[in-house]
Design a protein around this motif. Sequence first.
Motif, short mmCIF file in Angstrom:
data_model
loop_
_atom_site.label_atom_id
_atom_site.label_comp_id
_atom_site.label_asym_id
_atom_site.label_seq_id
_atom_site.Cartn_x
_atom_site.Cartn_y
_atom_site.Cartn_z
N UNK A 1 0.83 -1.20 0.00
CA UNK A 1 0.00 0.00 0.00
C UNK A 1 0.86 1.26 0.00
N UNK A 2 0.55 2.17 -0.90
CA UNK A 2 1.30 3.41 -1.08
C UNK A 2 0.45 4.58 -0.60
N UNK A 3 1.02 5.40 0.27
CA UNK A 3 0.28 6.52 0.83
C UNK A 3 0.34 7.73 -0.12
N UNK A 4 -0.48 8.73 0.16
CA UNK A 4 -0.59 9.89 -0.70
C UNK A 4 0.40 11.01 -0.39
N UNK A 5 0.25 12.08 -1.12
CA UNK A 5 1.10 13.27 -1.02
C UNK A 5 1.08 13.79 0.42
N UNK A 6 2.25 14.09 0.95
CA UNK A 6 2.48 14.63 2.29
C UNK A 6 2.21 13.62 3.41
N UNK B 1 6.41 12.30 -1.29
CA UNK B 1 6.00 13.21 -2.36
C UNK B 1 6.67 12.91 -3.71
N UNK B 2 7.06 11.65 -3.89
CA UNK B 2 7.81 11.26 -5.09
C UNK B 2 6.93 10.79 -6.23
N UNK B 3 5.63 10.58 -5.99
CA UNK B 3 4.73 9.91 -6.92
C UNK B 3 5.24 8.50 -7.26
N UNK B 4 6.19 8.01 -6.45
CA UNK B 4 6.76 6.69 -6.62
C UNK B 4 7.38 6.52 -8.01
N UNK C 1 -0.60 7.92 -3.96
CA UNK C 1 -0.34 6.49 -3.89
C UNK C 1 -1.17 5.69 -4.87
N UNK C 2 -2.36 6.20 -5.22
CA UNK C 2 -3.15 5.56 -6.26
C UNK C 2 -2.46 5.67 -7.61
N UNK C 3 -1.93 6.87 -7.90
CA UNK C 3 -1.11 7.02 -9.11
C UNK C 3 0.07 6.06 -9.05
N UNK C 4 0.74 6.04 -7.88
CA UNK C 4 1.90 5.17 -7.73
C UNK C 4 1.57 3.71 -7.93
N UNK C 5 0.40 3.28 -7.44
CA UNK C 5 -0.01 1.88 -7.62
C UNK C 5 -0.22 1.57 -9.09
N UNK C 6 -0.91 2.46 -9.80
CA UNK C 6 -1.14 2.24 -11.23
C UNK C 6 0.18 2.23 -11.98
#
Length: 265
Positions: free
Chosen positions: A45-50, A80-83, A126-131
């Motif tokens: 699971x990837x968390x969001x910005x900040x 804050x990397x957008x993974x 994190x949703x962007x990062x997951x995709x």
Amino acid sequence: MSVIQGMYLSDALKRSVTYHMYIPNDTAPEMKTEHYNRPPKVLYLLIGYSGSSLDWITGSLIHEIALQNNVAVVMLSGENSFYLNQKGTGRAYEDFAGKEIVDYIGKTYRLSTRREDTWIGGVSMGGFGAIHTGLRYPGTFGKILALSSALIVHDIENQKPGFQNDMADYDYFRSVFGPLDALEESVNNPEYLVKELQKSGATLPEIYMACGTEDFLLQQNRAFRDFLKQQNVAVHYEESPGIHDWKFWNEYLAKAVHWAVEEQR
């Protein structure tokens, strides 16, 4: 259920990183469901910005969802990397989330790293990062669970110095995503990745998306859903009243994990 805070030396990020985990390995017999007839699935699971990985513990109900579905959960921070992999030593966030941590967790905790057992999810950034990570590592992840995803590529592409929005400024977006006038055919663009995977004949992960109808990222999520359908990529997409908050995410985390578990059966 084991609750773990761990740390290891990341080669991708060139420093020690902290992660949090839930492992349903000591569930009481009376609490076990039919999902305990198999080894646990593993959800990254990837968390969001900040945010940080602790937000999953303090804000979400993922521990209950993990317990009900026999899913081990690994919670990561993204800074804050957008993974995304970025220029400079120690900034390979994509490789960290997509390969390094998966290999490390599998070896350390003896959890499955099989594609069909390994899922990636997240909220907002994190949703962007997951995709994106799921598409960059389609051999690692069998499913993507993306909620209220910050699919902002078309909002920032071709922007010029001096640009700023409510999230950040031009210099930030340029450092994270690379040249903004080249995003259309950039590996940092999920749409480009889909097209390239289709050209290569690779199998894409199965995708679940959800967004609240009052969420400020609704149109971006609808646009990506429509893009996937135009490309004949199967996507399970849901909407309902809701904003960009844990109330919506908790409801749809439960639905997303249930979808993933049932699709696997």
